[in-house]
Design a protein around this motif. Sequence first.
Motif: not given
Ligand code: MN
Length: 294
Positions: A102, A65, A104, A58, A60
């Motif tokens: 990125h 962050t 996660e 996704h 940004h």
């Molecule tokens: Mn993110």
Amino acid sequence: MTDIHDLISARTAHIGGGIPVARLLPNKSRRTIGAWCFLDHAGPAEFAPGTGMRVGPHPHIALQTFTWMIAGEVLHRDSLGSVQVVRPGQVNLMTAGAGISHTEECLAEETELHAAQLWIALPPHKINIAPAFDHYDQVPRWTTGLSQCTLLAGSYGEHTAPTRVYSPLIGMELLSTAPDAQTLTLNPDFEYGILVLEGSASALGIEVAQDQLLYLAPGAAALDIHLSLNTRVLLVGGEPLPEDLLIWWNFVGYDRDSIIQAAADWAAADPRFGEVKGFDGPRLVAPELPWPAQ
Ligand code: MN
């Protein structure tokens, strides 16, 4: 001492893997505290191996962050080619600037997650800087009274955190080993939020329970705070942003057009957001924009 304060309770949100998170920012009464514009308290959660958080690619823009790990390990990958596990006591700091994407995910064998996930809005003249990723193995930590202080961002007393930020702000954790009273030195130009991550605290005669955030307007130079046994508190603060910030999905900005453009670019797989390599799963799709077409 400021008399302008507000006690904010979290709403429950979900991140990949179904792990509940307590979301404190943005909320109905307050969007930002200094440049801090998003504040999730994830966990503490326990889960079977292979069932932890997994957030696909996704994008940004215009923010950083900031991941502060308390327990568990999370693997970060981004479109710059960064591949970095963040472990307890460490910080991952991704600067989106003009655009980045990125992923996660909890490691395959991982069984716990406890973290604070924050966003920092870039100031208006920095929103288009080049994207970057920084990992910090350690940040300043010291003992004060019966508590341990960890400085995540900005300066406090003689301590300065190495984390790269672009506006006057602070992030600090306090962890009590016994019931403790502290007098925090504040910057009168800053507004502050005190989030209880574990245990309970009180300040200004207000009890702050786990996953509650006490907001303090600018003007105070000190704050007396009481921490119960084994209480973990996150202090965030900063100079109020100079302009209203728009926050939509994974984008922030100071005008609608920049966010509308980012959504179109992500939908079109524009090179601006690059590509995350090595993650097995689909990229996230943005929801409908909240504004009518121009
Ligand atoms: Mn993110």
